[in-house]
Design an enzyme around this catalytic site. Structure first.
Site, PDB file in Angstrom:
ATOM      1  N   ARG A   1     -16.236  83.281  -1.194  1.00 44.37           N
ATOM      2  CA  ARG A   1     -16.598  84.366  -2.116  1.00 44.37           C
ATOM      3  C   ARG A   1     -17.411  85.443  -1.407  1.00 44.37           C
ATOM      4  O   ARG A   1     -17.272  86.634  -1.713  1.00 44.37           O
ATOM      5  CB  ARG A   1     -17.377  83.817  -3.304  1.00 44.37           C
ATOM      6  CG  ARG A   1     -16.441  83.343  -4.408  1.00 44.37           C
ATOM      7  CD  ARG A   1     -16.970  82.152  -5.146  1.00 44.37           C
ATOM      8  NE  ARG A   1     -18.141  82.429  -5.920  1.00 44.37           N
ATOM      9  CZ  ARG A   1     -19.054  81.493  -6.227  1.00 44.37           C
ATOM     10  NH1 ARG A   1     -18.921  80.259  -5.778  1.00 44.37           N
ATOM     11  NH2 ARG A   1     -20.097  81.815  -6.952  1.00 44.37           N
TER      12      ARG A   1
ATOM     13  N   LYS B   1     -27.447  88.859 -10.440  1.00 45.31           N
ATOM     14  CA  LYS B   1     -26.892  89.730 -11.480  1.00 45.31           C
ATOM     15  C   LYS B   1     -26.950  89.072 -12.862  1.00 45.31           C
ATOM     16  O   LYS B   1     -27.350  89.697 -13.837  1.00 45.31           O
ATOM     17  CB  LYS B   1     -25.432  90.100 -11.156  1.00 45.31           C
ATOM     18  CG  LYS B   1     -25.255  90.807  -9.820  1.00 45.31           C
ATOM     19  CD  LYS B   1     -23.808  91.183  -9.565  1.00 45.31           C
ATOM     20  CE  LYS B   1     -22.823  90.032  -9.544  1.00 45.31           C
ATOM     21  NZ  LYS B   1     -23.073  89.051  -8.456  1.00 45.31           N
TER      22      LYS B   1
ATOM     23  N   ARG C   1     -14.852  94.646  -8.862  1.00 45.35           N
ATOM     24  CA  ARG C   1     -14.952  93.888  -7.615  1.00 45.35           C
ATOM     25  C   ARG C   1     -14.054  94.437  -6.529  1.00 45.35           C
ATOM     26  O   ARG C   1     -14.013  93.874  -5.433  1.00 45.35           O
ATOM     27  CB  ARG C   1     -14.589  92.437  -7.880  1.00 45.35           C
ATOM     28  CG  ARG C   1     -15.817  91.527  -8.086  1.00 45.35           C
ATOM     29  CD  ARG C   1     -15.315  90.170  -8.476  1.00 45.35           C
ATOM     30  NE  ARG C   1     -16.164  89.075  -8.113  1.00 45.35           N
ATOM     31  CZ  ARG C   1     -17.065  88.507  -8.910  1.00 45.35           C
ATOM     32  NH1 ARG C   1     -17.333  89.018 -10.084  1.00 45.35           N
ATOM     33  NH2 ARG C   1     -17.725  87.449  -8.512  1.00 45.35           N
TER      34      ARG C   1
ATOM     35  N   ARG D   1     -27.655  76.576  -7.572  1.00 45.01           N
ATOM     36  CA  ARG D   1     -27.607  77.130  -8.929  1.00 45.01           C
ATOM     37  C   ARG D   1     -27.204  76.055  -9.944  1.00 45.01           C
ATOM     38  O   ARG D   1     -26.333  75.233  -9.686  1.00 45.01           O
ATOM     39  CB  ARG D   1     -26.599  78.281  -8.985  1.00 45.01           C
ATOM     40  CG  ARG D   1     -26.361  78.795 -10.386  1.00 45.01           C
ATOM     41  CD  ARG D   1     -25.750  80.183 -10.410  1.00 45.01           C
ATOM     42  NE  ARG D   1     -24.428  80.253  -9.812  1.00 45.01           N
ATOM     43  CZ  ARG D   1     -23.741  81.378  -9.679  1.00 45.01           C
ATOM     44  NH1 ARG D   1     -24.268  82.534 -10.069  1.00 45.01           N
ATOM     45  NH2 ARG D   1     -22.555  81.372  -9.132  1.00 45.01           N
TER      46      ARG D   1
ATOM     47  N   ARG E   1     -21.682  74.446 -11.115  1.00 42.79           N
ATOM     48  CA  ARG E   1     -20.329  75.002 -11.197  1.00 42.79           C
ATOM     49  C   ARG E   1     -19.449  74.484 -10.065  1.00 42.79           C
ATOM     50  O   ARG E   1     -19.892  74.385  -8.937  1.00 42.79           O
ATOM     51  CB  ARG E   1     -20.411  76.531 -11.115  1.00 42.79           C
ATOM     52  CG  ARG E   1     -20.455  77.202 -12.449  1.00 42.79           C
ATOM     53  CD  ARG E   1     -20.759  78.680 -12.341  1.00 42.79           C
ATOM     54  NE  ARG E   1     -19.894  79.404 -11.412  1.00 42.79           N
ATOM     55  CZ  ARG E   1     -19.988  80.723 -11.184  1.00 42.79           C
ATOM     56  NH1 ARG E   1     -20.902  81.427 -11.835  1.00 42.79           N
ATOM     57  NH2 ARG E   1     -19.198  81.300 -10.327  1.00 42.79           N
TER      58      ARG E   1
HETATM   59  P1  ADP Z   1     -25.132  86.238  -9.671  1.00 40.76           P
HETATM   60  O1  ADP Z   1     -24.892  86.407 -11.156  1.00 40.76           O
HETATM   61  O2  ADP Z   1     -25.381  87.552  -8.977  1.00 40.76           O
HETATM   62  O3  ADP Z   1     -24.072  85.436  -9.004  1.00 40.76           O
HETATM   63  P2  ADP Z   1     -27.368  84.507 -10.504  1.00 40.76           P
HETATM   64  O4  ADP Z   1     -28.164  85.359 -11.423  1.00 40.76           O
HETATM   65  O5  ADP Z   1     -26.523  83.450 -11.079  1.00 40.76           O
HETATM   66  O6  ADP Z   1     -26.500  85.448  -9.510  1.00 40.76           O
HETATM   67  O7  ADP Z   1     -28.384  83.859  -9.451  1.00 40.76           O
HETATM   68  C1  ADP Z   1     -27.923  82.944  -8.466  1.00 40.76           C
HETATM   69  C2  ADP Z   1     -28.950  81.834  -8.285  1.00 40.76           C
HETATM   70  O8  ADP Z   1     -30.127  82.349  -7.665  1.00 40.76           O
HETATM   71  C3  ADP Z   1     -29.405  81.188  -9.596  1.00 40.76           C
HETATM   72  O9  ADP Z   1     -29.597  79.813  -9.334  1.00 40.76           O
HETATM   73  C4  ADP Z   1     -30.736  81.892  -9.899  1.00 40.76           C
HETATM   74  O10 ADP Z   1     -31.626  81.042 -10.618  1.00 40.76           O
HETATM   75  C5  ADP Z   1     -31.280  82.174  -8.507  1.00 40.76           C
HETATM   76  N1  ADP Z   1     -32.020  83.445  -8.418  1.00 40.76           N
HETATM   77  C6  ADP Z   1     -31.751  84.613  -9.057  1.00 40.76           C
HETATM   78  N2  ADP Z   1     -32.646  85.570  -8.716  1.00 40.76           N
HETATM   79  C7  ADP Z   1     -33.496  84.994  -7.821  1.00 40.76           C
HETATM   80  C8  ADP Z   1     -34.652  85.477  -7.104  1.00 40.76           C
HETATM   81  N3  ADP Z   1     -35.097  86.749  -7.213  1.00 40.76           N
HETATM   82  N4  ADP Z   1     -35.268  84.598  -6.277  1.00 40.76           N
HETATM   83  C9  ADP Z   1     -34.814  83.309  -6.152  1.00 40.76           C
HETATM   84  N5  ADP Z   1     -33.746  82.800  -6.802  1.00 40.76           N
HETATM   85  C10 ADP Z   1     -33.094  83.641  -7.629  1.00 40.76           C
HETATM   86  P1  ADP Z   2     -20.424  84.877  -8.857  1.00 39.22           P
HETATM   87  O1  ADP Z   2     -21.283  85.975  -9.363  1.00 39.22           O
HETATM   88  O2  ADP Z   2     -21.158  83.623  -8.589  1.00 39.22           O
HETATM   89  O3  ADP Z   2     -19.485  85.274  -7.775  1.00 39.22           O
HETATM   90  P2  ADP Z   2     -18.735  85.109 -11.219  1.00 39.22           P
HETATM   91  O4  ADP Z   2     -19.130  84.199 -12.313  1.00 39.22           O
HETATM   92  O5  ADP Z   2     -19.017  86.549 -11.335  1.00 39.22           O
HETATM   93  O6  ADP Z   2     -19.355  84.451  -9.931  1.00 39.22           O
HETATM   94  O7  ADP Z   2     -17.173  84.958 -10.926  1.00 39.22           O
HETATM   95  C1  ADP Z   2     -16.570  83.709 -10.743  1.00 39.22           C
HETATM   96  C2  ADP Z   2     -15.116  83.903 -10.346  1.00 39.22           C
HETATM   97  O8  ADP Z   2     -14.402  84.596 -11.386  1.00 39.22           O
HETATM   98  C3  ADP Z   2     -14.889  84.755  -9.101  1.00 39.22           C
HETATM   99  O9  ADP Z   2     -15.011  83.985  -7.902  1.00 39.22           O
HETATM  100  C4  ADP Z   2     -13.456  85.235  -9.328  1.00 39.22           C
HETATM  101  O10 ADP Z   2     -12.514  84.201  -9.077  1.00 39.22           O
HETATM  102  C5  ADP Z   2     -13.441  85.488 -10.834  1.00 39.22           C
HETATM  103  N1  ADP Z   2     -13.836  86.878 -11.175  1.00 39.22           N
HETATM  104  C6  ADP Z   2     -14.968  87.266 -11.819  1.00 39.22           C
HETATM  105  N2  ADP Z   2     -14.980  88.608 -11.961  1.00 39.22           N
HETATM  106  C7  ADP Z   2     -13.844  89.079 -11.388  1.00 39.22           C
HETATM  107  C8  ADP Z   2     -13.295  90.379 -11.186  1.00 39.22           C
HETATM  108  N3  ADP Z   2     -13.926  91.485 -11.599  1.00 39.22           N
HETATM  109  N4  ADP Z   2     -12.105  90.468 -10.544  1.00 39.22           N
HETATM  110  C9  ADP Z   2     -11.451  89.379 -10.128  1.00 39.22           C
HETATM  111  N5  ADP Z   2     -11.913  88.129 -10.260  1.00 39.22           N
HETATM  112  C10 ADP Z   2     -13.107  87.969 -10.891  1.00 39.22           C
END
Ligand code: ADP
Ligand code: ADP
Ligand code: ZN
Length: 216
Positions: free
Chosen positions: A170, A16, A92, A126, A159
């Site tokens: 998560r 995302k 969420r 990541r 992170r």
């Molecule tokens: P989210 O915001 O949904 O948690 P991220 O965009 O941070 O996900 O992506 C999670 C990890 O996966 C990052 O390290 C990113 O570089 C990698 N990633 C994202 N899209 C792809 C893909 N299509 N193929 C392989 N790795 C990916």
């Molecule tokens: P990822 O996509 O890797 O799960 P995010 O960066 O979106 O991570 O979120 C990190 C953390 O921030 C989540 O594990 C949660 O603790 C908090 N968080 C983010 N968005 C929300 C939401 N919409 N509601 C509640 N907690 C949230």
């Protein structure tokens, strides 16, 4: 038409954040992300909101959801100022989805799907830029120079919550709370399911097709 209002859904690690950065650049919209907003305010005092802990930090480190009242306020404020947006990390749970309905209409809802084992690999590998938030992966999307952001030269960090224990929690929180949000939206005409397990470029191409089809 004015700038698109895009919602991007999917489990942690689905891509995302990565694809939202592409969307923000291509369509000139603001990237509204609750994760980044909360990380920038980890130690804010939320004790007056009747929460179990006094700051977001405790929830985030464990990989649990930060209380709705905190997150709803962040999103409402951000959306009220945005001319077009890609909303990432919210809603969420179903209560947040209901709140969002009172805040804005949406033009397109993207849902990225990726298998659980791939998500664990993506999240534990990541690396995130400490300065601009750009996302990389040690194997799947490595920066040109190890530990250095391609976009801005900032330091790449691992992170704290991208360890295997928090990641698995998560993913469980996602299955329990956020998967029902996707079911809630998936019969809408503006909902598009995207196979998030493809290459970065293939996912981006599908996303552009979906946004263009719904905003033309
Ligand atoms: P989210 O915001 O949904 O948690 P991220 O965009 O941070 O996900 O992506 C999670 C990890 O996966 C990052 O390290 C990113 O570089 C990698 N990633 C994202 N899209 C792809 C893909 N299509 N193929 C392989 N790795 C990916
Ligand atoms: P990822 O996509 O890797 O799960 P995010 O960066 O979106 O991570 O979120 C990190 C953390 O921030 C989540 O594990 C949660 O603790 C908090 N968080 C983010 N968005 C929300 C939401 N919409 N509601 C509640 N907690 C949230
Ligand atoms: Zn950077």
């Amino acid at each position: 038409m004015s700038n698109p209002r895009i919602l991007i859904l999917g489990p942690p690690g689905a891509g995302k954040g990565t694809q939202s950065a592409n969307l923000a650049e291509e369509y000139g919209v603001e990237h509204v992300t609750t994760g980044d907003a909360l990380r920038a305010n980890k130690d804010m005092d939320i004790s007056d909101m009747d929460t179990e802990y006094d700051t977001p930090r405790e929830y985030m480190e464990a990989g649990d959801l930060v209380p709705d009242a905190v997150v709803n306020a962040i999103v409402e404020e951000a959306l009220s100022q945005a001319d077009g947006f890609v909303l990432d990390g919210y809603p969420r749970n179903l209560d947040q989805a209901e709140q969002l309905e009172g805040m804005t209409d949406l033009d397109v809802i993207l849902s990225l799907s990726v298998s659980r084992e791939e998500l664990v690999d993506r999240l534990t590998g990541r690396r995130v830029c400490d300065d601009c938030g750009a996302n990389f992966h040690v194997d799947f999307n490595p920066p040109e120079a190890e530990g250095v952001c391609d976009e801005c030269g900032g330091d790449l960090i691992h992170r704290e919550d991208d360890n295997e224990e928090s990641v698995r929690n998560r993913l469980d929180v996602f299955d329990e709370n956020t998967a029902p949000v996707i079911d809630h939206y998936d019969d809408r005409e503006d909902f598009v399911a995207v196979d998030g397990e493809q290459s970065l470029d293939a996912v981006w191409s599908d996303i552009q097709d979906a946004v263009d089809a719904h905003t033309a």
